[in-house]
Enzyme design. Structure first.
Site, PDB file in Angstrom:
ATOM      1  N   GLY A  72       3.492   3.027   0.145  1.00 24.78           N
ATOM      2  CA  GLY A  72       2.609   2.084   0.919  1.00 24.78           C
ATOM      3  C   GLY A  72       2.589   2.211   2.342  1.00 24.78           C
ATOM      4  O   GLY A  72       1.251   1.933   2.727  1.00 24.78           O
ATOM      5  N   THR A  73       3.444   2.642   3.216  1.00 22.86           N
ATOM      6  CA  THR A  73       3.523   2.640   4.491  1.00 22.86           C
ATOM      7  C   THR A  73       2.229   3.603   4.747  1.00 22.86           C
ATOM      8  O   THR A  73       1.413   3.522   5.717  1.00 22.86           O
ATOM      9  CB  THR A  73       4.718   3.005   5.061  1.00 22.86           C
ATOM     10  OG1 THR A  73       5.744   1.853   4.580  1.00 22.86           O
ATOM     11  CG2 THR A  73       4.601   3.013   6.404  1.00 22.86           C
ATOM     12  N   GLN A 186       2.246  -5.494  -3.019  1.00 25.58           N
ATOM     13  CA  GLN A 186       3.347  -6.395  -3.717  1.00 25.58           C
ATOM     14  C   GLN A 186       2.394  -7.116  -4.913  1.00 25.58           C
ATOM     15  O   GLN A 186       2.914  -7.623  -5.513  1.00 25.58           O
ATOM     16  CB  GLN A 186       3.748  -7.329  -2.718  1.00 25.58           C
ATOM     17  CG  GLN A 186       4.595  -7.158  -1.740  1.00 25.58           C
ATOM     18  CD  GLN A 186       6.301  -6.949  -2.445  1.00 25.58           C
ATOM     19  OE1 GLN A 186       6.551  -7.072  -3.547  1.00 25.58           O
ATOM     20  NE2 GLN A 186       7.042  -6.050  -1.592  1.00 25.58           N
ATOM     21  N   ALA A 207       4.556   2.963  -5.667  1.00 27.28           N
ATOM     22  CA  ALA A 207       5.428   3.207  -7.088  1.00 27.28           C
ATOM     23  C   ALA A 207       6.466   2.149  -7.352  1.00 27.28           C
ATOM     24  O   ALA A 207       6.630   1.607  -8.248  1.00 27.28           O
ATOM     25  CB  ALA A 207       5.511   4.502  -7.323  1.00 27.28           C
ATOM     26  N   THR A 246       1.301  20.015  -0.508  1.00 27.02           N
ATOM     27  CA  THR A 246       1.471  20.218  -2.052  1.00 27.02           C
ATOM     28  C   THR A 246       1.901  18.807  -2.332  1.00 27.02           C
ATOM     29  O   THR A 246       2.946  18.074  -2.088  1.00 27.02           O
ATOM     30  CB  THR A 246       2.668  21.070  -2.313  1.00 27.02           C
ATOM     31  OG1 THR A 246       2.304  22.336  -1.953  1.00 27.02           O
ATOM     32  CG2 THR A 246       2.857  21.186  -3.948  1.00 27.02           C
ATOM     33  N   CYS A 332      13.016  -3.912   4.941  1.00 29.96           N
ATOM     34  CA  CYS A 332      13.074  -3.268   6.261  1.00 29.96           C
ATOM     35  C   CYS A 332      13.660  -4.114   7.580  1.00 29.96           C
ATOM     36  O   CYS A 332      14.198  -3.444   8.448  1.00 29.96           O
ATOM     37  CB  CYS A 332      11.517  -2.889   6.772  1.00 29.96           C
ATOM     38  SG  CYS A 332      10.482  -2.697   5.388  1.00 29.96           S
TER      39      CYS A 332
HETATM   40  N1  PLP Z   1       3.516  -3.487   2.209  1.00 28.68           N
HETATM   41  C1  PLP Z   1       4.227  -4.357   1.636  1.00 28.68           C
HETATM   42  C2  PLP Z   1       3.585  -5.688   1.542  1.00 28.68           C
HETATM   43  C3  PLP Z   1       5.462  -3.932   1.259  1.00 28.68           C
HETATM   44  O1  PLP Z   1       6.000  -5.116   0.948  1.00 28.68           O
HETATM   45  C4  PLP Z   1       6.004  -2.779   1.587  1.00 28.68           C
HETATM   46  C5  PLP Z   1       7.297  -2.414   1.136  1.00 28.68           C
HETATM   47  O2  PLP Z   1       8.204  -3.452   1.405  1.00 28.68           O
HETATM   48  C6  PLP Z   1       5.183  -1.758   2.121  1.00 28.68           C
HETATM   49  C7  PLP Z   1       4.069  -2.058   2.370  1.00 28.68           C
HETATM   50  C8  PLP Z   1       5.745  -0.473   2.336  1.00 28.68           C
HETATM   51  O3  PLP Z   1       5.589   0.194   1.195  1.00 28.68           O
HETATM   52  P1  PLP Z   1       6.515   1.517   1.062  1.00 28.68           P
HETATM   53  O4  PLP Z   1       7.743   1.151   0.936  1.00 28.68           O
HETATM   54  O5  PLP Z   1       6.164   2.181  -0.269  1.00 28.68           O
HETATM   55  O6  PLP Z   1       6.300   2.481   2.095  1.00 28.68           O
END
Ligand code: PLP
Length: 393
Positions: A72-73, A186, A207, A246, A332
């Site tokens: 997600g990040t 989420q 995922a 890759t 985090c």
């Molecule tokens: N965005 C939201 C709302 C999240 O809750 C999170 C993870 O806690 C992320 C982004 C980041 O996702 P990832 O852990 O896959 O980088």
């Protein structure tokens, strides 16, 4: 005999689905680079493309608009760059509007100059103020008619579970020719998500929030006309130039299968509100708790609350010792006693937000988990009643 642990931190990361683990192991066991043209490579390519279809189906997108990422990040980092170009509208994107409750992946991940970034407030429930969205787009459209603004608005908040009025915000953005990026990390796999119905341009998912492995996710585009001039990761042109390197084939296979299973399980996930409501009834019966985001539409699995007499760091340790895993906010930021930026943006007083507890259920949760939580919570509340109340951290 010790009781099994109760995992109630599914918004931090959920339990990987057994079929996903088996598929990842099987995929790792076979060799081949998906960019190679021999049989081994073609077999890996088929796995990647099948997963692309499964991910597209989860969010109503087209497979060719799915870019696999490390999570997600990274997905949000890719979308939030001024180097996004749009074949439908050649004007550059020069301003970024960011809701005040975004995850750090969005809030800190954008590649815009800080002077070009503007925060958009939320109300006390944590819902974005659409009038501010409209005013910000309107001001930019008048001041810089040859440029565009982009809004970053999450679909569901990781801490409170509050669901944002994304479709309405997208309609406002459209009126001003703006773009919208939605962090659906989420929401995807938990509630129905359809990129076309939302009307956004980009959507990020991950995922490990719906039963896949950590370290893999996707950025989904609404339109083929969107492209990026300066990709975050440059390399051999994989993922149609959106992300070099890759592909993480085993991870991508796991993401795809988790997406398919989560889609099939959406109704069951929706039923988790029964556990959440039972938990909220139980904690209310013990103490004067405040449930954050109450009154707003929320994810069915998430409860975020504070009891004025209970400090979250002490409560989380006590719950852990009782065999129960919960969180004091996003993974985090856990481990730090810093007040939640999300609750701060909602105008929650520090002496209350310092008691924030997040309980998040998942596909493996059951009614006895609530019973175990409530029994441990009642001990904590009883012990805290004998201690002086907490003050702001
Ligand atoms: N965005 C939201 C709302 C999240 O809750 C999170 C993870 O806690 C992320 C982004 C980041 O996702 P990832 O852990 O896959 O980088």
């Amino acid at each position: 005999m010790t009781e099994p642990r109760v995992y109630l931190d599914h918004n931090a990361t959920t339990i990987v689905r057994p079929n996903v683990i088996a598929l990842i192991a099987e995929t790792l066991g076979a060799t081949g680079n998906p960019s190679s043209i021999h049989a081994e490579g073609r077999a890996k390519r088929r796995i990647v493309e099948n997963a692309r279809k499964q991910v597209a189906a989860l969010v109503g997108g087209s497979p060719s608009s799915v870019t696999f990422t490390s999570g997600g990040t990274e997905s949000s980092n890719i979308a939030l760059t001024p180097s996004i170009r749009d074949a439908r509208d050649p004007r550059p994107v020069t301003r970024l509007l960011v809701s005040a409750v975004e995850h750090p992946a969005v809030a800190a991940g954008a590649r815009f100059r800080s002077a070009a970034v503007q925060s958009v407030p939320v109300d006390r429930r944590g819902v974005v103020d659409l009038e501010s969205v409209e005013a910000a787009f309107g001001r930019h459209a008048v001041a810089r008619p040859d440029e565009r603004a982009m809004l970053a608005l999450m679909l569901a908040n990781n801490e409170t579970g509050v669901i944002q009025p994304v479709a309405e915000a997208c309609r406002i953005a459209r009126r001003f020719g703006g773009l919208v990026h939605v962090d659906a990390v989420q929401a995807a796999g938990k509630i129905p998500v359809d990129i076309g119905e939302l009307g956004c341009d980009f959507l990020a998912l991950s995922a490990h929030k719906f039963g896949g492995p950590q370290g893999v996710g996707a950025l989904v585009r609404a339109e083929e006309g969107l492209h990026v001039e300066e990709p975050l990761i440059r390399g051999g042109g994989q993922e149609r130039g959106w992300r070099g390197g890759t592909e993480n084939v085993a991870g991508v296979a796991g993401l795809g299968l988790a997406a398919e299973e989560a889609r099939a399980g959406l109704d069951a996930f929706g039923g988790l509100f029964v556990l959440r409501d039972a938990l909220e009834r139980g904690i209310r019966a013990l103490d004067k708790v405040v449930v954050f985001g109450e009154g707003a539409s929320r994810l069915p699995n998430t409860s975020c609350f504070a009891s004025p007499g209970v400090a979250s760091d002490r409560a989380i340790i006590a719950l852990d010792l009782a065999g129960i895993a919960v969180s004091s906010g996003s993974a985090c930021s856990s481990g730090k006693t810093k007040a939640s930026a999300v609750l701060e943006a909602m105008g929650i007083e520090p002496n209350l937000s310092s008691g924030m507890i997040r309980v998040s259920f998942g596909w493996s949760s059951k009614a006895t988990d609530v019973e175990r939580f409530l029994s441990a919570w009642s001990d904590i509340v009883r012990r805290s009643a004998r201690k002086p109340s907490v003050s702001a951290a």
